[in-house]
Design an enzyme around this catalytic site. Sequence first.
Site, mmCIF file in Angstrom:
data_model
loop_
_atom_site.group_PDB
_atom_site.id
_atom_site.type_symbol
_atom_site.label_atom_id
_atom_site.label_comp_id
_atom_site.label_asym_id
_atom_site.label_seq_id
_atom_site.Cartn_x
_atom_site.Cartn_y
_atom_site.Cartn_z
ATOM 1 N N GLU A 198 -2.826 -7.203 7.186
ATOM 2 C CA GLU A 198 -1.627 -6.928 7.988
ATOM 3 C C GLU A 198 -1.481 -7.921 9.139
ATOM 4 O O GLU A 198 -2.461 -8.536 9.582
ATOM 5 C CB GLU A 198 -1.709 -5.494 8.539
ATOM 6 N N HIS B 29 0.828 -1.205 0.000
ATOM 7 C CA HIS B 29 0.000 0.000 0.000
ATOM 8 C C HIS B 29 0.865 1.258 0.000
ATOM 9 O O HIS B 29 2.017 1.256 0.430
ATOM 10 C CB HIS B 29 -0.943 0.007 1.205
#
Length: 234
Positions: free
Chosen positions: A84, A9
Amino acid sequence: MATLILVRHGRSTANTSGVLAGWTPGVLLDERGAEQAAALPERLARVPLVAAVTSPLERCRQTLQPLLDARPELEPVSDERIGECDYGDWSGRKLAELADEALMEVVQQHPTAAAFPGGESMRAMQARAVDAVRDWNARIDAQYGEHAAYVMCSHGDIIKSIVADALGMHLDLFQRIHVEPCSITAIRYTRTRPFLLRLGDTGNFASLVPPERGEAETGGDSGAAVVGGGAGAP
């Protein structure tokens, strides 16, 4: 088998504030992160992508959106297995204060023994991420053939753990890998072995400039990896 295009990201508000975000909701791209995401379609313009997979977290969905806008034929699929690492009680805390925790030395030097309080172990993180890649490779091969390429937008520690698996590298060595925000990592899988084609490619070589004295970025005198991936080059 498939070629996997891994995208970390873009730079987030947590990256710039030095916070370990984990699964904390509401962590979005900062201004630079949005610019990085906007440049992604052109960077991948020559790659014929057949599928797009994303972590369910906002910063990954934001990063992928410009690419999806440019390629309306791609229907994004969210997969929690590439979300994550669950840092548990460490989530939302400053990395500077976490550096003094006894567990941080284990995270840096012996990740296979590291389990975050109230969260998951780094071994479990890698296992779920690699399982996701194996699963998606099989799906892509079955639907599009063995020469297809697909994109997966995820997080620093997730991507590093996938790269370590592809290289046959023990997880205890994965902190030697570094991927910057919105960098592209490409792995071509074959029947007998994977090939790492790109690692943390941003096209920007500013990160190669030696850090100023006292900076805590990766590659400094301490040799410590930035847990969660860091904010990238200034």
